[in-house]
Design a protein around this motif. Structure first.
Motif, PDB file in Angstrom:
ATOM      1  N   ASP A   1       0.868  -1.158  -0.037  1.00 14.68           N
ATOM      2  CA  ASP A   1       0.096   0.016  -0.014  1.00 14.68           C
ATOM      3  C   ASP A   1       0.956   1.136   0.064  1.00 14.68           C
ATOM      4  N   GLY A   2       2.142   0.981  -0.250  1.00 18.23           N
ATOM      5  CA  GLY A   2       3.090   2.374  -0.180  1.00 18.23           C
ATOM      6  C   GLY A   2       3.578   2.779   1.059  1.00 18.23           C
ATOM      7  N   THR A   3       3.175   2.184   2.097  1.00 21.15           N
ATOM      8  CA  THR A   3       4.089   2.326   3.453  1.00 21.15           C
ATOM      9  C   THR A   3       5.201   2.082   3.455  1.00 21.15           C
ATOM     10  N   PRO A   4       6.242   2.850   3.828  1.00 21.60           N
ATOM     11  CA  PRO A   4       7.500   2.297   3.810  1.00 21.60           C
ATOM     12  C   PRO A   4       7.887   1.447   4.988  1.00 21.60           C
ATOM     13  N   THR A   5       8.943   0.529   4.908  1.00 25.53           N
ATOM     14  CA  THR A   5       9.096  -0.360   5.764  1.00 25.53           C
ATOM     15  C   THR A   5      10.546  -0.695   6.071  1.00 25.53           C
ATOM     16  N   ASN A   6      11.264  -0.055   5.230  1.00 25.63           N
ATOM     17  CA  ASN A   6      12.824  -0.313   5.288  1.00 25.63           C
ATOM     18  C   ASN A   6      13.337  -0.092   6.652  1.00 25.63           C
ATOM     19  N   ALA A   7      12.968   0.740   7.483  1.00 26.59           N
ATOM     20  CA  ALA A   7      13.721   0.907   8.773  1.00 26.59           C
ATOM     21  C   ALA A   7      12.908  -0.209   9.816  1.00 26.59           C
ATOM     22  N   ILE A   8      11.746  -0.381   9.797  1.00 26.63           N
ATOM     23  CA  ILE A   8      11.030  -1.408  10.619  1.00 26.63           C
ATOM     24  C   ILE A   8      11.519  -2.792  10.218  1.00 26.63           C
ATOM     25  N   PHE A   9      11.825  -2.928   8.886  1.00 28.79           N
ATOM     26  CA  PHE A   9      12.452  -4.402   8.674  1.00 28.79           C
ATOM     27  C   PHE A   9      13.677  -4.720   9.431  1.00 28.79           C
ATOM     28  N   GLY A  10      14.699  -3.644   9.300  1.00 32.67           N
ATOM     29  CA  GLY A  10      15.796  -3.466   9.816  1.00 32.67           C
ATOM     30  C   GLY A  10      15.633  -3.935  11.430  1.00 32.67           C
ATOM     31  N   LEU A  11      14.849  -3.141  12.095  1.00 34.14           N
ATOM     32  CA  LEU A  11      14.693  -3.277  13.568  1.00 34.14           C
ATOM     33  C   LEU A  11      14.096  -4.957  13.743  1.00 34.14           C
ATOM     34  N   THR A  12      13.323  -5.292  13.090  1.00 33.88           N
ATOM     35  CA  THR A  12      12.723  -6.665  13.243  1.00 33.88           C
ATOM     36  C   THR A  12      13.964  -7.660  12.902  1.00 33.88           C
ATOM     37  N   GLN A  13      14.853  -7.602  12.129  1.00 37.27           N
ATOM     38  CA  GLN A  13      15.935  -8.222  11.889  1.00 37.27           C
ATOM     39  C   GLN A  13      16.809  -8.284  13.164  1.00 37.27           C
ATOM     40  N   THR A  60       7.732   5.067  13.166  1.00 38.14           N
ATOM     41  CA  THR A  60       8.053   4.879  14.456  1.00 38.14           C
ATOM     42  C   THR A  60       7.041   4.575  15.366  1.00 38.14           C
ATOM     43  N   TYR A  61       5.585   4.585  14.798  1.00 41.52           N
ATOM     44  CA  TYR A  61       4.449   4.075  15.327  1.00 41.52           C
ATOM     45  C   TYR A  61       4.573   2.478  15.321  1.00 41.52           C
ATOM     46  N   LEU A  62       4.913   2.115  13.896  1.00 36.09           N
ATOM     47  CA  LEU A  62       5.040   0.697  13.839  1.00 36.09           C
ATOM     48  C   LEU A  62       5.989   0.044  14.777  1.00 36.09           C
ATOM     49  N   ALA A  63       6.964   0.712  14.886  1.00 38.76           N
ATOM     50  CA  ALA A  63       8.022   0.070  15.658  1.00 38.76           C
ATOM     51  C   ALA A  63       7.853  -0.169  17.108  1.00 38.76           C
ATOM     52  N   ARG A  64       6.875   0.739  17.738  1.00 39.69           N
ATOM     53  CA  ARG A  64       6.186   0.491  19.048  1.00 39.69           C
ATOM     54  C   ARG A  64       5.403  -1.023  18.801  1.00 39.69           C
ATOM     55  N   ASP A  65       4.427  -0.994  17.901  1.00 36.99           N
ATOM     56  CA  ASP A  65       3.788  -2.133  17.828  1.00 36.99           C
ATOM     57  C   ASP A  65       4.551  -3.366  17.575  1.00 36.99           C
ATOM     58  N   LEU A  66       5.488  -3.157  16.952  1.00 35.15           N
ATOM     59  CA  LEU A  66       6.334  -4.458  16.676  1.00 35.15           C
ATOM     60  C   LEU A  66       6.934  -4.810  17.815  1.00 35.15           C
ATOM     61  N   ILE A  67       7.462  -3.835  18.666  1.00 35.37           N
ATOM     62  CA  ILE A  67       8.243  -4.464  20.065  1.00 35.37           C
ATOM     63  C   ILE A  67       7.117  -5.040  20.923  1.00 35.37           C
ATOM     64  N   ARG A  68       5.930  -4.314  20.919  1.00 35.89           N
ATOM     65  CA  ARG A  68       5.053  -5.016  21.868  1.00 35.89           C
ATOM     66  C   ARG A  68       4.615  -6.424  21.538  1.00 35.89           C
ATOM     67  N   ALA A  69       4.660  -6.560  20.167  1.00 37.91           N
ATOM     68  CA  ALA A  69       4.382  -7.908  19.604  1.00 37.91           C
ATOM     69  C   ALA A  69       5.259  -9.202  19.871  1.00 37.91           C
ATOM     70  N   PHE A  70       6.503  -8.421  20.288  1.00 36.06           N
ATOM     71  CA  PHE A  70       7.695  -9.332  20.431  1.00 36.06           C
ATOM     72  C   PHE A  70       7.642  -9.452  21.922  1.00 36.06           C
ATOM     73  N   ASN A  71       6.623  -8.731  22.839  1.00 36.82           N
ATOM     74  CA  ASN A  71       6.519  -8.933  24.206  1.00 36.82           C
ATOM     75  C   ASN A  71       7.745  -8.496  24.895  1.00 36.82           C
ATOM     76  N   ILE A  72       8.564  -7.355  24.313  1.00 42.58           N
ATOM     77  CA  ILE A  72       9.414  -6.708  24.938  1.00 42.58           C
ATOM     78  C   ILE A  72       9.128  -5.523  25.665  1.00 42.58           C
ATOM     79  N   PRO A  73       9.298  -5.024  26.972  1.00 41.78           N
ATOM     80  CA  PRO A  73       8.768  -4.006  27.617  1.00 41.78           C
ATOM     81  C   PRO A  73       9.325  -2.563  26.817  1.00 41.78           C
ATOM     82  N   VAL A  74       8.642  -1.617  26.775  1.00 43.42           N
ATOM     83  CA  VAL A  74       8.995  -0.258  25.935  1.00 43.42           C
ATOM     84  C   VAL A  74       9.022   0.563  27.191  1.00 43.42           C
ATOM     85  N   LEU A  75      10.287   1.379  27.370  1.00 43.12           N
ATOM     86  CA  LEU A  75      10.451   2.294  28.255  1.00 43.12           C
ATOM     87  C   LEU A  75      10.526   3.722  27.755  1.00 43.12           C
ATOM     88  N   GLU A  76       9.930   4.606  28.308  1.00 46.53           N
ATOM     89  CA  GLU A  76      10.140   6.024  27.926  1.00 46.53           C
ATOM     90  C   GLU A  76       9.709   7.072  29.310  1.00 46.53           C
TER      91      GLU A  76
END
Length: 288
Positions: A1-13, A60-76
């Protein structure tokens, strides 16, 4: 759908690579949009930074969704940077005799390196990494991790708009640290320097040196939980991860991780068994 995913793909790896290391605890720290104490004390801090590129904002929003799906605590924590959260947790881990690996692209974290804490950073892509222990920092910079904030205080850091002492570069900063020690020690021994540019610029910029070191120093008492039981490493939420991978069209990753492909919260690759047999007759194939 045109959403850029290069950074989120690198984060996933990178997350998958870290999970392969089987850590006991895991957490991810984020900056917040609010100003930190550094911005308040020094308004020019990071003032020249360009706005986040348009293709990174949705990621940046997808990154938070991704990390939560990995069950990793997010700290801010408002008023502090992610580095300060990392510094607080790594310091607490030191006192708890927990070996820590900081995974970051920010070399400011090298000041946190010690016998209990190392820094893993990428060299190229996400598969080519280098890990710094105290000897690694010494070999690269010529000084131990304890003096990295003094190094930044003297030479500055253009990426964060930390001014440093005008005219002091890498070599001079290292030479001064090796001879005298901290920024404070160097300024206390200015009289021992020969007359010339270095002595003059240090004399004229004492306050800038102190401010620069202060800005570069990672805080280790951010008000976040240091109860490590809250950061216990667990399996991802496989159905949530599958939903996200499908949405992002990470088809290769779906095939690579059987649990995600099935959205199975119970299965584990380490528990799977494989049975092989040769099928040479129609009835065998029908039975299979």
């Amino acid at each position: 759908d045109g959403t850029p995913t290069n950074a989120i793909f690198g984060l996933t790896q990178m997350l998958l690579k870290i999970m392969d290391m089987k850590p006991d605890y895991m957490a991810v720290a984020f900056d917040t949009p609010k100003p930190t104490f550094r911005h308040i004390e020094y308004p020019d801090y990071k003032a020249h930074r360009k706005a986040i590129p348009d293709d990174l904002i949705p990621q940046t929003y997808l990154a938070r969704d991704l990390i939560r799906a990995f069950n990793i605590p997010v700290l801010e924590c408002e008023g502090f940077e992610a580095d300060d959260i990392i510094g607080t947790l790594s310091n607490a881990a030191d006192h708890a005799d927990i070996l820590t690996t900081i995974v970051t692209g920010d070399m400011d974290s090298l000041q946190l390196v010690n016998d209990m804490t190392s820094v893993m950073t990428t060299v190229k892509g996400v598969t080519d990494t280098i890990t710094y222990d105290p000897d690694g920092v010494l070999n690269k910079y010529g000084i131990t991790p304890d003096f990295m904030v003094d190094y930044k205080g003297l030479k500055g850091d253009p990426s964060d708009n930390i001014p440093g002492v005008p005219g002091i570069g890498d070599k001079t900063a290292v030479d001064l640290i090796k001879r005298f020690g901290t920024v404070e020690d160097i300024l206390d021994h200015i009289d021992e320097l020969p007359e010339g540019k270095v002595k003059r610029t240090l004399t004229e910029n004492r306050e800038i040196a102190h401010i620069s070191k202060h800005l570069a120093t990672i805080v280790k008492n951010v008000p976040v939980s240091t109860n490590f039981s809250e950061y216990l490493f667990t399996n991802p939420d496989y159905p949530a991860l599958r939903e996200l991978f499908v949405k992002l069209e990470f088809n290769n990753l779906l095939r690579r991780i059987p649990e995600v492909s099935k959205g199975d919260t119970q299965s584990s690759t380490s528990q799977m068994t494989t049975e092989c047999s040769i099928i040479s007759e129609q009835d065998q194939l029908d039975s299979l």
